[in-house]
Write a protein that holds these residues in place. Structure first.
Motif, PDB file in Angstrom:
ATOM      1  N   MET A 194      -7.638  -0.069 -10.036  1.00 39.17           N
ATOM      2  CA  MET A 194      -6.656   0.981 -10.297  1.00 39.17           C
ATOM      3  C   MET A 194      -7.285   2.155 -11.036  1.00 39.17           C
ATOM      4  SD  MET A 194      -3.843   0.033  -8.886  1.00 39.17           S
ATOM      5  CE  MET A 194      -2.512   0.942  -9.642  1.00 39.17           C
ATOM      6  N   THR A 195      -8.361   1.870 -11.768  1.00 38.77           N
ATOM      7  CA  THR A 195      -9.053   2.918 -12.505  1.00 38.77           C
ATOM      8  C   THR A 195     -10.052   3.666 -11.642  1.00 38.77           C
ATOM      9  OG1 THR A 195      -8.838   1.631 -14.546  1.00 38.77           O
ATOM     10  CG2 THR A 195     -10.478   3.399 -14.542  1.00 38.77           C
ATOM     11  N   THR A 196     -10.753   2.932 -10.777  1.00 36.64           N
ATOM     12  CA  THR A 196     -11.859   3.541 -10.032  1.00 36.64           C
ATOM     13  C   THR A 196     -11.567   3.764  -8.551  1.00 36.64           C
ATOM     14  OG1 THR A 196     -12.856   1.360  -9.610  1.00 36.64           O
ATOM     15  CG2 THR A 196     -13.551   2.535 -11.613  1.00 36.64           C
ATOM     16  N   GLU A 197     -10.994   2.792  -7.883  1.00 38.20           N
ATOM     17  CA  GLU A 197     -10.852   2.861  -6.427  1.00 38.20           C
ATOM     18  C   GLU A 197      -9.645   3.665  -5.976  1.00 38.20           C
ATOM     19  OE1 GLU A 197     -11.133   2.210  -2.252  1.00 38.20           O
ATOM     20  OE2 GLU A 197     -12.515   2.473  -3.929  1.00 38.20           O
ATOM     21  N   LEU A 198      -8.577   3.652  -6.754  1.00 35.96           N
ATOM     22  CA  LEU A 198      -7.337   4.303  -6.316  1.00 35.96           C
ATOM     23  C   LEU A 198      -7.559   5.787  -6.025  1.00 35.96           C
ATOM     24  CD1 LEU A 198      -4.348   4.136  -5.697  1.00 35.96           C
ATOM     25  CD2 LEU A 198      -3.880   4.461  -8.145  1.00 35.96           C
ATOM     26  N   VAL A 199      -8.352   6.458  -6.837  1.00 37.94           N
ATOM     27  CA  VAL A 199      -8.631   7.882  -6.616  1.00 37.94           C
ATOM     28  C   VAL A 199      -9.251   8.101  -5.245  1.00 37.94           C
ATOM     29  CG1 VAL A 199     -10.042   9.843  -7.362  1.00 37.94           C
ATOM     30  CG2 VAL A 199      -8.847   8.448  -9.053  1.00 37.94           C
ATOM     31  N   PHE A 200     -10.208   7.238  -4.868  1.00 38.73           N
ATOM     32  CA  PHE A 200     -10.899   7.395  -3.586  1.00 38.73           C
ATOM     33  C   PHE A 200      -9.998   7.029  -2.411  1.00 38.73           C
ATOM     34  CE2 PHE A 200     -14.314   6.649  -6.693  1.00 38.73           C
ATOM     35  CZ  PHE A 200     -15.039   7.821  -6.506  1.00 38.73           C
ATOM     36  N   LEU A 201      -9.117   6.048  -2.613  1.00 38.18           N
ATOM     37  CA  LEU A 201      -8.170   5.695  -1.563  1.00 38.18           C
ATOM     38  C   LEU A 201      -7.189   6.839  -1.336  1.00 38.18           C
ATOM     39  CD1 LEU A 201      -7.162   3.555   0.423  1.00 38.18           C
ATOM     40  CD2 LEU A 201      -5.668   2.678  -1.385  1.00 38.18           C
ATOM     41  N   ILE A 202      -6.721   7.462  -2.413  1.00 40.49           N
ATOM     42  CA  ILE A 202      -5.827   8.614  -2.283  1.00 40.49           C
ATOM     43  C   ILE A 202      -6.542   9.751  -1.548  1.00 40.49           C
ATOM     44  CG2 ILE A 202      -4.659  10.442  -3.585  1.00 40.49           C
ATOM     45  CD1 ILE A 202      -3.869   8.297  -5.635  1.00 40.49           C
ATOM     46  N   GLN A 238      -4.576   2.032   8.339  1.00 41.72           N
ATOM     47  CA  GLN A 238      -5.455   0.869   8.486  1.00 41.72           C
ATOM     48  C   GLN A 238      -6.904   1.308   8.701  1.00 41.72           C
ATOM     49  OE1 GLN A 238      -4.054  -2.679  10.735  1.00 41.72           O
ATOM     50  NE2 GLN A 238      -5.820  -2.284  12.054  1.00 41.72           N
ATOM     51  N   ARG A 239      -7.095   2.327   9.512  1.00 42.02           N
ATOM     52  CA  ARG A 239      -8.451   2.835   9.763  1.00 42.02           C
ATOM     53  C   ARG A 239      -9.079   3.377   8.483  1.00 42.02           C
ATOM     54  NH1 ARG A 239      -7.205   6.619  12.908  1.00 42.02           N
ATOM     55  NH2 ARG A 239      -7.600   8.409  11.538  1.00 42.02           N
ATOM     56  N   LYS A 240      -8.274   4.068   7.692  1.00 45.91           N
ATOM     57  CA  LYS A 240      -8.798   4.658   6.462  1.00 45.91           C
ATOM     58  C   LYS A 240      -9.106   3.582   5.415  1.00 45.91           C
ATOM     59  CE  LYS A 240      -6.655   9.164   7.139  1.00 45.91           C
ATOM     60  NZ  LYS A 240      -5.709  10.190   6.638  1.00 45.91           N
ATOM     61  N   VAL A 241      -8.263   2.568   5.343  1.00 44.70           N
ATOM     62  CA  VAL A 241      -8.531   1.448   4.436  1.00 44.70           C
ATOM     63  C   VAL A 241      -9.805   0.728   4.854  1.00 44.70           C
ATOM     64  CG1 VAL A 241      -7.701  -0.793   3.633  1.00 44.70           C
ATOM     65  CG2 VAL A 241      -6.123   1.147   3.765  1.00 44.70           C
ATOM     66  N   SER A 242      -9.972   0.527   6.157  1.00 37.93           N
ATOM     67  CA  SER A 242     -11.172  -0.135   6.668  1.00 37.93           C
ATOM     68  C   SER A 242     -12.438   0.636   6.302  1.00 37.93           C
ATOM     69  CB  SER A 242     -11.083  -0.298   8.191  1.00 37.93           C
ATOM     70  OG  SER A 242     -10.011  -1.150   8.540  1.00 37.93           O
ATOM     71  N   LEU A 264       0.826  -1.204   0.000  1.00 46.32           N
ATOM     72  CA  LEU A 264       0.000   0.000   0.000  1.00 46.32           C
ATOM     73  C   LEU A 264       0.862   1.257   0.000  1.00 46.32           C
ATOM     74  CD1 LEU A 264      -2.989   0.826   0.094  1.00 46.32           C
ATOM     75  CD2 LEU A 264      -2.787   0.960   2.564  1.00 46.32           C
ATOM     76  N   VAL A 265       1.896   1.258   0.825  1.00 43.06           N
ATOM     77  CA  VAL A 265       2.818   2.398   0.891  1.00 43.06           C
ATOM     78  C   VAL A 265       3.434   2.660  -0.483  1.00 43.06           C
ATOM     79  CG1 VAL A 265       5.062   3.135   1.782  1.00 43.06           C
ATOM     80  CG2 VAL A 265       3.352   2.202   3.340  1.00 43.06           C
ATOM     81  N   LEU A 266       3.873   1.599  -1.148  1.00 42.88           N
ATOM     82  CA  LEU A 266       4.500   1.742  -2.467  1.00 42.88           C
ATOM     83  C   LEU A 266       3.494   2.232  -3.499  1.00 42.88           C
ATOM     84  CD1 LEU A 266       7.136   1.359  -4.039  1.00 42.88           C
ATOM     85  CD2 LEU A 266       6.411  -0.986  -4.546  1.00 42.88           C
ATOM     86  N   LEU A 267       2.276   1.720  -3.446  1.00 45.03           N
ATOM     87  CA  LEU A 267       1.234   2.129  -4.388  1.00 45.03           C
ATOM     88  C   LEU A 267       0.939   3.625  -4.263  1.00 45.03           C
ATOM     89  CD1 LEU A 267      -1.014   1.311  -6.449  1.00 45.03           C
ATOM     90  CD2 LEU A 267      -2.518   1.011  -4.466  1.00 45.03           C
ATOM     91  N   ILE A 268       0.742   4.089  -3.041  1.00 48.20           N
ATOM     92  CA  ILE A 268       0.427   5.497  -2.810  1.00 48.20           C
ATOM     93  C   ILE A 268       1.609   6.381  -3.197  1.00 48.20           C
ATOM     94  CG2 ILE A 268      -0.155   7.211  -1.070  1.00 48.20           C
ATOM     95  CD1 ILE A 268      -2.461   5.340  -1.771  1.00 48.20           C
ATOM     96  N   TYR A 269       2.798   5.969  -2.820  1.00 49.26           N
ATOM     97  CA  TYR A 269       4.007   6.748  -3.127  1.00 49.26           C
ATOM     98  C   TYR A 269       4.206   6.883  -4.637  1.00 49.26           C
ATOM     99  CZ  TYR A 269       8.903   8.177  -3.300  1.00 49.26           C
ATOM    100  OH  TYR A 269      10.068   8.853  -3.559  1.00 49.26           O
ATOM    101  N   ASN A 270       4.068   5.785  -5.361  1.00 53.86           N
ATOM    102  CA  ASN A 270       4.308   5.809  -6.801  1.00 53.86           C
ATOM    103  C   ASN A 270       3.262   6.621  -7.549  1.00 53.86           C
ATOM    104  OD1 ASN A 270       6.621   4.253  -6.645  1.00 53.86           O
ATOM    105  ND2 ASN A 270       5.581   2.326  -7.071  1.00 53.86           N
TER     106      ASN A 270
END
Length: 281
Positions: free
Chosen positions: A64-72, A36-40, A15-21
């Protein structure tokens, strides 16, 4: 998933690598519980019962197309205020606008393009808009456009509306509140909204500052990039600032936060005041 479930070290590293990249945010080990709380929160919203299920979706083509934006969105910090670091706004008027060299030699007209590059929920670009509108009121030859960007779509939606609680706008000078804010017609709501004439001068868009390919229709004469570099490591800071300076006009001004520095970076900038720089050619 139970309350005792935790992100494994491997999952957290992924997760750290995904967000960083993807956006340059550096999630250190001490942020694991918060992350962890935010992912939950996202898992609950989407109906996933385990981290395995969520990660399988997140790293899929659809995720990667839809969820990544909301996770960021969840990982960003949107702390901001009206008239934050006021010395910058004083410098903008007294040193930049009052001595700007690029007026039309025949008409004396001046058009300035300002970029609030990490605008969060909008307090910064609306502050800039009020200040520039005040300047326009005493200089009929002056006009401006403001471009306000952020990586968080949640923050941008709030910013676009231009609606704020009364306690948030209390720092705005009384005369500006009278000119530029409208109270809600619903007296039970303690809300105000910026007038349409001010909102129309601000162009909102989602921009990832470490993406080399984002576009603007014009070069930026003034850029505010304040209190966002602190979330990047030095390599990512320099990458973001290289991207920003490419979009600045020659002689344009960059304002960074008072806790930030560009010391040791290879950038076409010269320091003109603390935390204020000018682009050199």
């Amino acid at each position: 998933m139970t309350l005792n479930d935790e992100l494994s070290s491997k999952e957290y590293s992924q997760l750290v690598l995904l967000i960083y990249n993807n956006c340059g945010i550096n999630l250190t080990a001490d942020k694991k519980i918060t992350v962890q709380r935010k992912v939950s929160k996202r898992m609950t919203y989407l109906g996933f019962g385990s981290y395995d299920e969520y990660f399988s979706f997140l790293f899929s083509k659809e995720g990667m197309t839809t969820e990544l934006v909301f996770l960021i969105n969840e990982m960003t910090t949107n702390k901001t205020d009206f008239f934050r670091e006021p010395v910058h706004f004083e410098y903008l008027v007294n040193k930049v606008l009052n001595h700007y060299p690029e007026r039309d030699v025949f008409t004396n007209k001046l058009q300035v393009n300002v970029w609030s590059s990490a605008c969060s929920t909008g307090e910064e670009p609306y502050t800039i808009a009020m200040i520039l509108e005040e300047y326009k009121n005493v200089d009929s030859n002056f006009s401006y456009s403001i471009y306000a960007t952020d990586i968080s779509t949640d923050a941008l939606e709030i910013a676009k509306m231009g609606i704020f609680k009364m306690d948030i706008v209390k720092v705005i000078p009384k005369e500006m509140k009278y000119k530029y804010l409208l109270k809600s017609k619903d007296q039970t709501k303690d809300l105000v909204r910026f007038i349409p004439e001010l909102r129309m001068n601000i162009n909102f868009a989602r921009v990832n500052l470490i993406d080399e390919n984002y576009l603007f229709p014009v070069k930026m004469d003034v850029v505010f990039c304040r209190n966002v570099l602190i979330y990047f490591d030095k390599q990512t800071q320099e990458k973001a600032l290289i991207n920003i300076t490419k979009r600045m006009s020659d002689g344009g001004y960059l304002f960074i936060g008072h806790s930030e520095t560009i010391l040791g970076m290879n950038l076409p900038l010269e320091r003109v005041a603390p935390t204020i720089y000018r682009k050199v050619t």
